[in-house]
Scaffold this motif. Structure first.
Motif, PDB file in Angstrom:
ATOM      1  N   LYS A  84       0.967  -1.363   0.083  1.00 42.97           N
ATOM      2  CA  LYS A  84       0.051   0.124   0.086  1.00 42.97           C
ATOM      3  C   LYS A  84       0.809   1.345   0.111  1.00 42.97           C
ATOM      4  O   LYS A  84       0.635   2.256  -0.646  1.00 42.97           O
ATOM      5  CB  LYS A  84      -0.939   0.084   1.224  1.00 42.97           C
ATOM      6  N   ALA A  85       1.978   1.391   0.899  1.00 40.38           N
ATOM      7  CA  ALA A  85       2.739   2.343   0.788  1.00 40.38           C
ATOM      8  C   ALA A  85       3.620   2.742  -0.542  1.00 40.38           C
ATOM      9  O   ALA A  85       3.724   3.807  -0.869  1.00 40.38           O
ATOM     10  CB  ALA A  85       3.909   2.128   1.986  1.00 40.38           C
ATOM     11  N   SER A  86       4.012   1.615  -1.104  1.00 42.42           N
ATOM     12  CA  SER A  86       4.544   1.696  -2.493  1.00 42.42           C
ATOM     13  C   SER A  86       3.312   2.065  -3.559  1.00 42.42           C
ATOM     14  O   SER A  86       4.141   2.195  -4.728  1.00 42.42           O
ATOM     15  CB  SER A  86       5.434   0.748  -2.518  1.00 42.42           C
ATOM     16  N   HIS A  87       2.145   1.967  -3.339  1.00 39.18           N
ATOM     17  CA  HIS A  87       1.342   2.060  -4.544  1.00 39.18           C
ATOM     18  C   HIS A  87       0.254   3.282  -4.071  1.00 39.18           C
ATOM     19  O   HIS A  87      -0.999   2.752  -3.955  1.00 39.18           O
ATOM     20  CB  HIS A  87       0.455   0.732  -4.713  1.00 39.18           C
ATOM     21  N   SER A  88       0.531   4.001  -3.536  1.00 37.67           N
ATOM     22  CA  SER A  88      -0.427   5.269  -2.916  1.00 37.67           C
ATOM     23  C   SER A  88      -1.336   5.806  -3.887  1.00 37.67           C
ATOM     24  O   SER A  88      -2.176   6.399  -3.421  1.00 37.67           O
ATOM     25  CB  SER A  88       0.338   6.307  -2.297  1.00 37.67           C
ATOM     26  N   SER A  89      -1.061   5.416  -5.181  1.00 40.67           N
ATOM     27  CA  SER A  89      -2.081   6.283  -6.144  1.00 40.67           C
ATOM     28  C   SER A  89      -3.195   5.152  -6.254  1.00 40.67           C
ATOM     29  O   SER A  89      -4.198   5.676  -7.089  1.00 40.67           O
ATOM     30  CB  SER A  89      -1.322   6.646  -7.304  1.00 40.67           C
ATOM     31  N   PHE A  90      -3.035   4.273  -6.064  1.00 42.46           N
ATOM     32  CA  PHE A  90      -4.326   3.268  -5.998  1.00 42.46           C
ATOM     33  C   PHE A  90      -5.154   3.073  -4.746  1.00 42.46           C
ATOM     34  O   PHE A  90      -4.566   3.334  -3.644  1.00 42.46           O
ATOM     35  CB  PHE A  90      -3.515   1.656  -6.346  1.00 42.46           C
ATOM     36  N   HIS A  91      -6.462   2.924  -5.044  1.00 45.33           N
ATOM     37  CA  HIS A  91      -7.440   2.607  -3.822  1.00 45.33           C
ATOM     38  C   HIS A  91      -7.268   0.988  -3.384  1.00 45.33           C
ATOM     39  O   HIS A  91      -7.564   0.275  -4.066  1.00 45.33           O
ATOM     40  CB  HIS A  91      -8.905   3.052  -4.214  1.00 45.33           C
ATOM     41  N   VAL A 114      -7.777  -4.258  -4.327  1.00 51.12           N
ATOM     42  CA  VAL A 114      -7.149  -3.076  -5.153  1.00 51.12           C
ATOM     43  C   VAL A 114      -8.049  -2.706  -6.490  1.00 51.12           C
ATOM     44  O   VAL A 114      -8.682  -3.823  -7.191  1.00 51.12           O
ATOM     45  CB  VAL A 114      -5.962  -3.310  -5.725  1.00 51.12           C
ATOM     46  N   ALA A 115      -8.791  -1.295  -6.650  1.00 49.43           N
ATOM     47  CA  ALA A 115      -9.609  -1.282  -7.367  1.00 49.43           C
ATOM     48  C   ALA A 115      -8.671  -0.862  -8.870  1.00 49.43           C
ATOM     49  O   ALA A 115      -7.520  -0.341  -8.930  1.00 49.43           O
ATOM     50  CB  ALA A 115      -9.996   0.278  -7.151  1.00 49.43           C
ATOM     51  N   LEU A 116      -9.158  -1.579 -10.092  1.00 47.65           N
ATOM     52  CA  LEU A 116      -8.620  -1.533 -11.286  1.00 47.65           C
ATOM     53  C   LEU A 116      -9.229  -0.375 -11.968  1.00 47.65           C
ATOM     54  O   LEU A 116      -8.707   0.394 -12.954  1.00 47.65           O
ATOM     55  CB  LEU A 116      -8.485  -2.732 -12.047  1.00 47.65           C
ATOM     56  N   THR A 117     -10.673  -0.322 -12.019  1.00 47.16           N
ATOM     57  CA  THR A 117     -11.506   0.772 -12.454  1.00 47.16           C
ATOM     58  C   THR A 117     -12.493   0.925 -11.622  1.00 47.16           C
ATOM     59  O   THR A 117     -12.465   0.483 -10.567  1.00 47.16           O
ATOM     60  CB  THR A 117     -12.013   0.211 -13.852  1.00 47.16           C
ATOM     61  N   ALA A 118     -13.434   1.882 -11.917  1.00 42.49           N
ATOM     62  CA  ALA A 118     -14.721   2.026 -11.137  1.00 42.49           C
ATOM     63  C   ALA A 118     -15.501   0.935 -11.097  1.00 42.49           C
ATOM     64  O   ALA A 118     -16.173   0.635  -9.899  1.00 42.49           O
ATOM     65  CB  ALA A 118     -15.556   3.140 -11.722  1.00 42.49           C
ATOM     66  N   ASN A 119     -15.299  -0.018 -11.757  1.00 39.74           N
ATOM     67  CA  ASN A 119     -16.281  -1.408 -11.692  1.00 39.74           C
ATOM     68  C   ASN A 119     -15.595  -2.583 -11.428  1.00 39.74           C
ATOM     69  O   ASN A 119     -16.093  -3.665 -11.278  1.00 39.74           O
ATOM     70  CB  ASN A 119     -16.975  -1.297 -13.293  1.00 39.74           C
ATOM     71  N   ILE A 120     -14.231  -2.387 -11.749  1.00 43.49           N
ATOM     72  CA  ILE A 120     -13.566  -3.902 -11.202  1.00 43.49           C
ATOM     73  C   ILE A 120     -12.362  -3.576 -10.354  1.00 43.49           C
ATOM     74  O   ILE A 120     -11.742  -2.742 -10.117  1.00 43.49           O
ATOM     75  CB  ILE A 120     -12.790  -4.174 -12.831  1.00 43.49           C
ATOM     76  N   LYS A 121     -12.461  -4.844  -9.561  1.00 43.00           N
ATOM     77  CA  LYS A 121     -11.352  -4.824  -8.318  1.00 43.00           C
ATOM     78  C   LYS A 121     -10.642  -6.262  -8.440  1.00 43.00           C
ATOM     79  O   LYS A 121     -11.509  -7.248  -8.754  1.00 43.00           O
ATOM     80  CB  LYS A 121     -11.918  -4.435  -7.107  1.00 43.00           C
ATOM     81  N   LEU A 122      -9.496  -6.326  -7.998  1.00 40.46           N
ATOM     82  CA  LEU A 122      -8.994  -7.540  -7.895  1.00 40.46           C
ATOM     83  C   LEU A 122      -8.804  -7.915  -6.137  1.00 40.46           C
ATOM     84  O   LEU A 122      -8.585  -6.959  -5.548  1.00 40.46           O
ATOM     85  CB  LEU A 122      -7.433  -7.518  -8.209  1.00 40.46           C
ATOM     86  N   ARG A 123      -9.239  -8.938  -5.649  1.00 41.29           N
ATOM     87  CA  ARG A 123      -9.388  -9.182  -4.266  1.00 41.29           C
ATOM     88  C   ARG A 123      -8.665 -10.460  -3.855  1.00 41.29           C
ATOM     89  O   ARG A 123      -8.570 -11.752  -4.729  1.00 41.29           O
ATOM     90  CB  ARG A 123     -10.691  -9.726  -4.032  1.00 41.29           C
ATOM     91  N   LEU A 124      -7.910 -10.437  -2.857  1.00 40.35           N
ATOM     92  CA  LEU A 124      -7.060 -11.610  -2.528  1.00 40.35           C
ATOM     93  C   LEU A 124      -7.789 -12.120  -1.090  1.00 40.35           C
ATOM     94  O   LEU A 124      -7.927 -11.113  -0.181  1.00 40.35           O
ATOM     95  CB  LEU A 124      -5.509 -11.409  -2.083  1.00 40.35           C
ATOM     96  N   TYR A 125      -7.652 -13.104  -0.835  1.00 40.62           N
ATOM     97  CA  TYR A 125      -8.262 -13.719   0.543  1.00 40.62           C
ATOM     98  C   TYR A 125      -7.168 -14.795   0.878  1.00 40.62           C
ATOM     99  O   TYR A 125      -7.040 -15.914   0.158  1.00 40.62           O
ATOM    100  CB  TYR A 125      -9.817 -14.657   0.255  1.00 40.62           C
ATOM    101  N   ILE A 126      -6.704 -14.476   2.096  1.00 37.97           N
ATOM    102  CA  ILE A 126      -5.525 -15.515   2.406  1.00 37.97           C
ATOM    103  C   ILE A 126      -6.047 -15.994   3.772  1.00 37.97           C
ATOM    104  O   ILE A 126      -6.623 -15.251   4.667  1.00 37.97           O
ATOM    105  CB  ILE A 126      -4.383 -14.824   2.809  1.00 37.97           C
ATOM    106  N   GLN A 127      -6.151 -17.252   3.706  1.00 38.81           N
ATOM    107  CA  GLN A 127      -6.454 -18.264   5.020  1.00 38.81           C
ATOM    108  C   GLN A 127      -5.293 -19.140   5.025  1.00 38.81           C
ATOM    109  O   GLN A 127      -4.204 -18.978   5.412  1.00 38.81           O
ATOM    110  CB  GLN A 127      -7.724 -18.711   5.012  1.00 38.81           C
TER     111      GLN A 127
END
Length: 197
Positions: free
Chosen positions: A47-54, A68-81
């Motif tokens: 997050k600190a090195s990608h401050s321009s991304f939400h 992380v939001a890629l566009t207003a409609n698309i986001k990439l999600r990680l779930y770690i367990q």
């Protein structure tokens, strides 16, 4: 062009890139998995090195998430367990729906970092792809009208027919009475229709 068609085209575009992220992760050499206990440090550094991304994160004793939001409609999600699961999500109203999932054997942050560095060119590619699709669909619609007009004038009135466009840009003209079908493009329809008259 309907907005649903636009959304489907955009979703397909991002899914293809998501598959590349997963593949790069699977073949990376000397890679380590991302363990639950290391998530917070790894995500906060990212997050600190990608401050321009939400980027949003969530941490608990049993799991953590990274989005992380890629566009207003698309986001990439990680779930770690106990494993690392990635998802591509698309906005649908006020919620997000899952487009696809992938498991990552190793820490996917290096691949996500590389992906985000290319995001401006991907967005340009997406824009061009969607624009080309609009032009192709308009051209096919116009061609369909010309073909219908030509068929209406040249095919005898007592011979019923049906015209349908195909996904690949061709057209199919079928005659149900004699079970005949011909396929043609917007460039050769006159020759092909005349050949069966």
């Amino acid at each position: 062009m309907s907005s649903q068609k636009y959304i489907d085209n955009e979703a397909d575009f991002w899914k293809e890139h998501f598959v590349h992220i997963q593949h790069k992760n699977m073949v990376r050499t000397n890679a380590e998995p991302l363990r639950l206990e290391n998530c917070k440090d790894a995500f906060e550094q990212f997050k600190a090195s990608h401050s321009s991304f939400h980027i949003t994160t969530e941490y608990s004793l049993s799991y953590c998430t990274f989005e992380v939001a890629l566009t207003a409609n698309i986001k990439l999600r990680l779930y770690i367990q106990s494993a690392i699961k990635g998802s591509l999500m698309q906005k649908n109203g006020s919620d997000y729906v899952k487009l696809c999932d992938a498991k990552f054997p190793y820490n996917p942050l290096p691949e996500i970092d590389e992906f985000l560095s290319h995001l401006p060119s991907y967005l340009e590619e997406l824009s061009q792809t969607l624009e080309n699709k609009i032009h192709t669909e308009r051209r096919q619609k116009l061609a369909m009208e010309f073909i219908k007009a030509y068929a209406s004038v040249h095919i005898p009135k007592n011979r019923p027919w049906k015209l349908e466009p195909s996904e690949n840009g061709t057209f199919t003209l079928s005659f149900p009475v004699d079970n005949t079908t011909i396929t043609f493009t917007d460039l050769d329809f006159i020759q092909k229709i005349n050949a069966i008259l």
